[in-house]
Scaffold this motif. Structure first.
Motif, short mmCIF file in Angstrom:
data_model
loop_
_atom_site.label_atom_id
_atom_site.label_comp_id
_atom_site.label_asym_id
_atom_site.label_seq_id
_atom_site.Cartn_x
_atom_site.Cartn_y
_atom_site.Cartn_z
N MET A 38 6.83 -47.69 14.78
CA MET A 38 5.77 -47.86 13.80
C MET A 38 4.58 -48.49 14.51
O MET A 38 4.74 -49.34 15.37
CB MET A 38 6.23 -48.78 12.67
CG MET A 38 7.37 -48.21 11.87
SD MET A 38 7.79 -49.14 10.36
CE MET A 38 7.92 -50.80 10.92
N LEU A 39 3.41 -48.06 14.10
CA LEU A 39 2.17 -48.60 14.63
C LEU A 39 1.36 -49.17 13.48
O LEU A 39 1.26 -48.55 12.43
CB LEU A 39 1.35 -47.50 15.32
CG LEU A 39 -0.06 -47.92 15.73
CD1 LEU A 39 -0.33 -47.54 17.16
CD2 LEU A 39 -1.10 -47.29 14.83
N ARG A 40 0.82 -50.35 13.69
CA ARG A 40 -0.15 -50.88 12.73
C ARG A 40 -1.43 -51.16 13.48
O ARG A 40 -1.43 -51.74 14.56
CB ARG A 40 0.37 -52.11 12.00
CG ARG A 40 0.62 -53.30 12.87
CD ARG A 40 1.12 -54.45 12.04
NE ARG A 40 1.64 -55.49 12.94
CZ ARG A 40 2.22 -56.58 12.53
NH1 ARG A 40 2.39 -56.79 11.25
NH2 ARG A 40 2.64 -57.47 13.39
N ALA A 41 -2.50 -50.69 12.91
CA ALA A 41 -3.83 -50.84 13.48
C ALA A 41 -4.63 -51.71 12.52
O ALA A 41 -4.85 -51.31 11.37
CB ALA A 41 -4.48 -49.48 13.68
N LEU A 42 -5.03 -52.89 12.97
CA LEU A 42 -5.66 -53.87 12.10
C LEU A 42 -7.05 -54.23 12.61
O LEU A 42 -7.22 -54.51 13.80
CB LEU A 42 -4.81 -55.15 12.05
CG LEU A 42 -3.33 -54.96 11.70
CD1 LEU A 42 -2.57 -56.25 11.95
CD2 LEU A 42 -3.18 -54.52 10.26
N SER A 82 6.68 -59.54 6.74
CA SER A 82 7.71 -59.93 5.79
C SER A 82 8.45 -58.72 5.22
O SER A 82 9.63 -58.82 4.87
CB SER A 82 7.12 -60.77 4.66
OG SER A 82 6.34 -59.97 3.79
N LEU A 83 7.79 -57.57 5.15
CA LEU A 83 8.47 -56.36 4.67
C LEU A 83 9.62 -55.96 5.58
O LEU A 83 10.60 -55.36 5.13
CB LEU A 83 7.47 -55.20 4.57
CG LEU A 83 6.36 -55.33 3.54
CD1 LEU A 83 5.37 -54.18 3.68
CD2 LEU A 83 6.93 -55.40 2.14
N ILE A 101 16.75 -53.72 6.18
CA ILE A 101 15.66 -53.11 6.95
C ILE A 101 15.90 -53.36 8.43
O ILE A 101 16.07 -54.49 8.86
CB ILE A 101 14.28 -53.69 6.54
CG1 ILE A 101 14.02 -53.47 5.06
CG2 ILE A 101 13.17 -53.11 7.40
CD1 ILE A 101 13.87 -52.02 4.66
N LYS A 102 15.91 -52.30 9.20
CA LYS A 102 16.09 -52.40 10.65
C LYS A 102 14.94 -51.66 11.32
O LYS A 102 15.10 -50.55 11.80
CB LYS A 102 17.43 -51.83 11.07
CG LYS A 102 18.58 -52.61 10.52
CD LYS A 102 19.91 -52.06 10.97
CE LYS A 102 20.99 -52.94 10.36
NZ LYS A 102 22.30 -52.44 10.54
N ALA A 103 13.78 -52.27 11.28
CA ALA A 103 12.59 -51.66 11.85
C ALA A 103 11.71 -52.74 12.44
O ALA A 103 11.86 -53.92 12.12
CB ALA A 103 11.83 -50.90 10.77
#
Length: 107
Positions: free
Chosen positions: A1-5, A21-22, A28-30
């Motif tokens: 997963m990529l998050r661009a902030l 927190s998600l 959840i295993k990510a």
């Protein structure tokens, strides 16, 4: 997963904590493979062919709904634009889920 902030947004730190927190919920295993804050880091992170989720938290400018120039996502200081043409040609073997969470993304 990529998050661009976009770090120039006033709520970015709180939002980043909420995203983290998600991933701590039971079952959840990510994890975020890439967290990018600058345009060039976003472009580099998008080269990961194993991405399942891409999450953009940024401003957007332009586009048909705005009756102006080509649409673009804005990251970093000074504002650096990521244009659609810079996202074309990705050779992902599957189609990741992409979230656009940003002001002006409708355009």
């Amino acid at each position: 997963m990529l998050r661009a902030l976009n770090q120039t947004l006033s709520l970015v730190k709180r939002h980043e904590e909420e995203l983290d927190s998600l991933l701590t919920a039971p079952g959840i295993k990510a994890s975020w493979a890439v967290t990018a804050y600058e345009r060039d880091d976003v472009k580099g992170g998008l080269g990961d062919l194993a991405l399942d989720i891409v999450y953009f938290y940024c401003h957007a400018e332009g586009g048909a709904a705005a009756n102006s120039a080509a649409p673009q996502l804005i990251f970093g200081k000074p504002p650096l634009a990521l244009a659609p043409r810079q996202l074309q040609g990705r050779a992902w073997p599957h189609r990741p889920l992409i979230f656009l969470n940003g002001c002006g993304t409708l355009a």
